[in-house]
Design an enzyme around this catalytic site. Structure first.
Site, short mmCIF file in Angstrom:
data_model
loop_
_atom_site.label_atom_id
_atom_site.label_comp_id
_atom_site.label_asym_id
_atom_site.label_seq_id
_atom_site.Cartn_x
_atom_site.Cartn_y
_atom_site.Cartn_z
N ASP A 50 7.31 -9.10 -2.97
CA ASP A 50 6.48 -10.06 -3.70
C ASP A 50 6.95 -11.50 -3.54
O ASP A 50 6.80 -12.32 -4.45
CB ASP A 50 6.42 -9.70 -5.21
CG ASP A 50 5.92 -8.28 -5.42
OD1 ASP A 50 5.06 -7.85 -4.65
OD2 ASP A 50 6.42 -7.62 -6.35
N GLY B 211 1.40 -5.06 -2.19
CA GLY B 211 0.29 -5.82 -2.76
C GLY B 211 0.46 -7.26 -2.34
O GLY B 211 1.41 -7.92 -2.76
N HIS B 212 -0.39 -7.72 -1.44
CA HIS B 212 -0.26 -9.07 -0.91
C HIS B 212 -1.42 -9.93 -1.41
O HIS B 212 -2.58 -9.64 -1.13
CB HIS B 212 -0.24 -9.04 0.63
CG HIS B 212 0.93 -8.27 1.16
ND1 HIS B 212 1.08 -7.97 2.49
CD2 HIS B 212 2.00 -7.74 0.56
CE1 HIS B 212 2.20 -7.29 2.67
NE2 HIS B 212 2.77 -7.13 1.51
N GLN C 120 6.99 -4.91 1.59
CA GLN C 120 8.27 -4.70 0.89
C GLN C 120 9.28 -5.76 1.33
O GLN C 120 8.88 -6.87 1.64
CB GLN C 120 8.80 -3.27 1.12
CG GLN C 120 8.02 -2.21 0.37
CD GLN C 120 6.72 -1.83 1.07
OE1 GLN C 120 6.70 -1.52 2.24
NE2 GLN C 120 5.63 -1.84 0.34
N LYS D 80 4.66 -13.09 0.93
CA LYS D 80 4.48 -12.86 2.38
C LYS D 80 3.01 -13.00 2.77
O LYS D 80 2.69 -13.61 3.79
CB LYS D 80 4.98 -11.45 2.75
CG LYS D 80 6.45 -11.23 2.48
CD LYS D 80 6.87 -9.80 2.75
CE LYS D 80 6.32 -8.77 1.80
NZ LYS D 80 6.81 -8.86 0.41
P1 GDP Z 1 3.77 -10.51 -1.28
O1 GDP Z 1 3.74 -9.09 -1.71
O2 GDP Z 1 5.07 -10.90 -0.68
O3 GDP Z 1 2.61 -10.90 -0.40
O4 GDP Z 1 3.63 -11.38 -2.63
P2 GDP Z 1 2.63 -11.11 -3.87
O5 GDP Z 1 1.27 -11.54 -3.49
O6 GDP Z 1 2.82 -9.74 -4.41
O7 GDP Z 1 3.27 -12.08 -4.96
C1 GDP Z 1 3.40 -13.44 -4.74
C2 GDP Z 1 2.70 -14.18 -5.90
O8 GDP Z 1 3.06 -15.54 -5.90
C3 GDP Z 1 1.18 -14.17 -5.77
O9 GDP Z 1 0.63 -14.16 -7.05
C4 GDP Z 1 0.89 -15.49 -5.06
O10 GDP Z 1 -0.42 -15.98 -5.31
C5 GDP Z 1 1.92 -16.38 -5.69
N1 GDP Z 1 2.41 -17.49 -4.85
C6 GDP Z 1 2.77 -17.43 -3.53
N2 GDP Z 1 3.31 -18.60 -3.16
C7 GDP Z 1 3.31 -19.41 -4.24
C8 GDP Z 1 3.79 -20.75 -4.47
O11 GDP Z 1 4.34 -21.41 -3.61
N3 GDP Z 1 3.62 -21.23 -5.76
C9 GDP Z 1 3.03 -20.52 -6.74
N4 GDP Z 1 2.91 -21.08 -7.95
N5 GDP Z 1 2.57 -19.26 -6.55
C10 GDP Z 1 2.72 -18.71 -5.32
P1 IMO Z 2 5.14 -6.02 -1.35
O1 IMO Z 2 4.74 -5.79 0.07
C1 IMO Z 2 7.66 -5.08 -4.80
C2 IMO Z 2 9.26 -1.01 -5.07
C3 IMO Z 2 8.75 -0.20 -6.24
C4 IMO Z 2 9.98 0.65 -6.53
C5 IMO Z 2 10.51 0.93 -5.13
C6 IMO Z 2 10.11 2.30 -4.57
O2 IMO Z 2 4.01 -6.36 -2.26
O3 IMO Z 2 6.28 -6.99 -1.42
P2 IMO Z 2 7.79 3.22 -3.64
O4 IMO Z 2 6.46 3.40 -4.31
O5 IMO Z 2 7.76 2.34 -2.44
O6 IMO Z 2 8.47 4.54 -3.35
O7 IMO Z 2 8.72 2.51 -4.76
O8 IMO Z 2 9.99 -0.08 -4.28
N1 IMO Z 2 8.20 -1.60 -4.19
C7 IMO Z 2 7.84 -2.88 -4.23
N2 IMO Z 2 8.23 -3.88 -5.04
N3 IMO Z 2 6.80 -5.33 -3.79
C8 IMO Z 2 6.42 -4.35 -2.96
O9 IMO Z 2 5.65 -4.58 -1.86
C9 IMO Z 2 6.91 -3.05 -3.16
N4 IMO Z 2 6.75 -1.86 -2.56
C10 IMO Z 2 7.55 -0.99 -3.18
O10 IMO Z 2 8.40 -1.01 -7.33
O11 IMO Z 2 10.94 -0.11 -7.20
MG MG Z 3 3.44 -7.95 -3.44
#
Ligand code: GDP
Ligand code: IMO
Ligand code: MG
Length: 424
Positions: A13, A40-41, A223, A16
């Site tokens: 999270d 979840g991106h 991840q 990416k």
């Molecule tokens: P990923 O799994 O690595 O793609 O990241 P996620 O989407 O799960 O979580 C990143 C969160 O941070 C999302 O809600 C994005 O919209 C938010 N986000 C990403 N970059 C920034 C930033 O530079 N500033 C702020 N305020 N939010 C950001």
């Molecule tokens: P993105 O791509 C954050 C975590 C789960 C748990 C552990 C194992 O959005 O960054 P699993 O279901 O994979 O066997 O769970 O890994 N986990 C993540 N945490 N972002 C993710 O993906 C994750 N994918 C798995 O919360 O701790």
């Molecule tokens: Mg994510």
């Protein structure tokens, strides 16, 4: 030709998806190489929010070939829902390709994920319960079902029956759960096979040809390094290799073809699920970061645990992934705190150490050593050049670069794809 990899350097999270979407603009092909719909991106483009779980984040740019590689585990129902939702929003998915070698998540994988977590009790891992671990376990146990099997009705029937003979025993006799009826599973999955068949192909050949033709290829990490099965905080990890090396096995290209590796991080740290987190702030500071950064899971909606940025972790991630650049997010968020801490090293048994221990018992003994910085309580969401950033922000970022030894190339100052500073 340029091949670029984007990986997470913390516990996921990091944002990416936002950078993949941005870098996809100048790529011909975007490839997912690990994980499944545990990812979840989030991408915010033109004020519209998209949450992608399986389909590469490059899909929002029309005309890009998007590949789900052999290293990914696929829940067909989730994939079809994602395709439908994108189509409903006017996004074309005709150039999606799915590796015939990718493994399929079956209903018994999801059930086993639930049951195993329940059985672990207070030692549960906090998985996403999407069946990810059990699907990869079957892959290594050599009883998994691949996409090429799913679309071959006879073979699929044989494999489902053989698996259920064993899985139902485990579900019922070991965990006291409810087994599955083979006919019902076959009926449900034959519908998925019918719709997904057109996307399934030998994606390795597509990639070989693209490399030969000098195309620009972007590999989308899911991840992160500290969730990696080998390099993460085992057993509090996911069941695949989301590090840059995973590109070779999860997409099928040799290491010599990787040119650049971007390591994405947040200006603080977050973690969903159980496991160690040395710089965690399970207090008012952590709560404040969670609210300022809106740290709630994209996949499960769980509140994310929050804490300070840990450069011991990022240095380790730099080595394991061979990072050529850092891409930092939420610089807008962290600046809203009056004082910010940055972990420089750990103190263990009275001695300063700068590496991340493998043993969780040893890690538990580590006390972060912090350096303190002043925040920058100004709105930086419209800043687009490094020089325009407040002096306090530049001080924090340059110390981070110094401690990690890798250049910061991208700086996120907001959720939108345009809210990025490209450091020149
Ligand atoms: P990923 O799994 O690595 O793609 O990241 P996620 O989407 O799960 O979580 C990143 C969160 O941070 C999302 O809600 C994005 O919209 C938010 N986000 C990403 N970059 C920034 C930033 O530079 N500033 C702020 N305020 N939010 C950001
Ligand atoms: P993105 O791509 C954050 C975590 C789960 C748990 C552990 C194992 O959005 O960054 P699993 O279901 O994979 O066997 O769970 O890994 N986990 C993540 N945490 N972002 C993710 O993906 C994750 N994918 C798995 O919360 O701790
Ligand atoms: Mg994510």
């Amino acid at each position: 030709m340029a091949t670029r990899v984007v990986v997470g350097t913390q516990w996921g999270d990091e944002g990416k998806g936002k950078y993949i979407d941005m870098l996809a603009k100048n790529s011909d092909i975007v490839v997912r190489f690990s994980g499944g719909n545990n990812a979840g991106h989030t991408i915010v483009a033109g004020g519209v929010k998209y949450a992608l779980h399986l389909i590469p984040s490059g899909i929002l740019h029309n005309g890009k070939t998007c590949i789900i590689g052999n290293g990914v585990v696929i829940d067909p129902a989730v994939l079809l829902r994602e395709i439908d939702e994108l189509n409903d929003k006017g996004i074309n998915t005709d150039k999606l390709l799915i590796s015939d070698r990718a493994h399929v998540i079956m209903p018994y994988h999801k059930e086993l994920d639930e049951l195993q977590e329940k059985f672990r009790g207070s030692n549960s891992l906090g998985t996403t319960k999407r069946g990810i671990g059990p699907a990869y376990a079957d892959k290594t146990e050599r009883c998994g079902i691949r996409m090429c099997d799913l679309i071959d009705a006879d073979l699929f029937k044989q494999k489902v029956k053989a698996n259920l003979d064993v899985k139902n025993l485990i579900i019922e006799k070991v965990y006291g759960g409810q087994g599955f009826d083979a006919e019902k599973v076959l009926e449900e999955y034959s519908q998925y096979a019918r719709r997904l068949k057109r996307y399934v192909t030998d994606t390795n050949s597509v990639l070989f040809n693209a490399i030969e033709e000098g195309k620009d290829i972007l590999f989308e990490g899911a991840q992160a390094t500290f969730l990696d099965l080998d390099f993460g905080t085992y057993p509090y990890v996911t069941s695949s290799n989301p590090v840059a090396g995973g590109v070779c096995t999860g997409a099928g290209i040799g290491p010599v073809f990787i040119n650049e590796v971007y390591g994405v991080l947040k200006a603080y740290t977050s973690r969903v699920g159980a496991g160690p987190f040395p710089t965690e702030q399970d207090n008012e500071i952590g709560n404040k970061i969670r609210e300022l950064g809106w740290e709630y899971g994209t996949t499960t909606g769980r509140p994310r645990r929050c804490g300070w940025l840990d450069t011991v972790m990022i240095r380790y991630a730099a080595k394991v992934n061979g990072l050529t650049a850092l891409a930092i997010n939420h610089v807008d968020t962290i600046g809203k705190l009056s004082k910010i801490k940055l972990c420089r090293a750990y103190k263990k048994d009275g001695v300063e150490i700068s590496h991340f221990p493998a043993s969780l018992k040893e890690l538990d003994k580590c006390e972060p050593i912090y350096e303190e910085f002043d925040g920058w309580d100004t709105d930086i969401s419209n800043v687009r050049t490094y020089g325009e950033l407040p002096e306090n922000a530049r001080k924090y970022l340059s110390r981070l670069e110094e401690l990690v030894g890798v250049r910061i190339k991208l700086i996120g100052v907001g959720k939108e794809r345009e809210q990025t500073i490209v450091v020149t």
